[in-house]
Write an enzyme that holds these catalytic residues in place. Sequence first.
Site, PDB file in Angstrom:
ATOM      1  N   SER A 118     -38.086 -17.028 -13.221  1.00 22.29           N
ATOM      2  CA  SER A 118     -38.468 -17.210 -11.820  1.00 22.29           C
ATOM      3  C   SER A 118     -37.369 -16.709 -10.894  1.00 22.29           C
ATOM      4  CB  SER A 118     -38.729 -18.701 -11.559  1.00 22.29           C
ATOM      5  OG  SER A 118     -38.841 -18.970 -10.176  1.00 22.29           O
ATOM      6  N   TYR A 142     -35.376 -26.821 -11.517  1.00 21.15           N
ATOM      7  CA  TYR A 142     -36.285 -25.840 -12.121  1.00 21.15           C
ATOM      8  C   TYR A 142     -35.580 -24.496 -12.314  1.00 21.15           C
ATOM      9  CZ  TYR A 142     -40.334 -22.642 -12.292  1.00 21.15           C
ATOM     10  OH  TYR A 142     -41.240 -21.671 -12.640  1.00 21.15           O
ATOM     11  N   LYS A 146     -34.432 -22.435 -15.768  1.00 22.68           N
ATOM     12  CA  LYS A 146     -34.864 -21.052 -16.004  1.00 22.68           C
ATOM     13  C   LYS A 146     -33.658 -20.163 -16.318  1.00 22.68           C
ATOM     14  CE  LYS A 146     -39.369 -21.241 -15.406  1.00 22.68           C
ATOM     15  NZ  LYS A 146     -40.313 -20.878 -16.490  1.00 22.68           N
TER      16      LYS A 146
END
Length: 312
Positions: A118, A142, A146
């Site tokens: 991402s 998050y 990643k």
Amino acid sequence: MRVLVTGAAGFIGATLVDLLRRRGTIGGRAVTALALVDQSVADAGDALAISGDLAEAATLRAIADFQADVVFHLAAVPGGAAEADPALGRRVNLDASLSLFELLAASGRRPVLVYASSIAVYGANLPDLVTPQTPLRPPLTYGAHKQVCEILLADFTRRGAIDGRSVRLPGIVARPGNGTGLVSAFMSDILYALRDGKPFVCPVGPASTAWWMSTSRCTENLLHAAVMDVPAGEAARAWPLPVLRLSMAEVITTCAKLYGADRQQVTFQPIPGVEAVFGRYPRLDDAPSRALGLRDDGSADALVRRALGEIE
């Protein structure tokens, strides 16, 4: 070619599975078997359904038995949900991903693994131009997970155990409004509202910029990433997908042209935290990604129409 998709029932996963079934090939090679991994696969058809969590031993055994040649790893807890429940985010986004990497590495088959990373790895307060040398400073759990997975996958690749390819997904539209836990869901919601003539309260200002891509273009890029020729010596093994950088005002103008939308439908109530993370994206140097054959939607018109399912 035996292909496995994790997160197969999700928004991007379901679109990817549909594309795989319609084409039946990846890079000219026939897909001879397809396995769909998710906690709930509604309709596996002639594919193998592996229903369960990647952290569960039974799920990992079924994946090992399938012996995939190509794996698309899309399963994840989205950003907002991961931030609200860090333990869940770690279990799914980090621990389960590492378990999958280790399982595939132990197979001895050196499968291709396309990992859906991402742009959340970049963070906020970015320079005017983001380049491959721009330091990664993810502001949310998050994005941190990643980034860690990108590093681990590159290391498995360096050791010859997996052929890893991490692609950094931008804002993918248009997701259905089902409370997926994505803070960036407003990027999809505004398209539906403008098409359908409904009012919309935008959490970022009209000059706010984001990196956009339709889900159909995203899945085409994922398929291409599985077969693209990676330059020798490419250590990071991670690339941002090419993007359209559009302001909210440009998106509204595009929808007004396509659907006769009234700009007055949209009222702006910027939320500083949302705008700081999702509304200040600068220019992106995606030349290395384009050189590998990855691509954007081409134009704002095509992006919106493709995102809303009007064209492929």
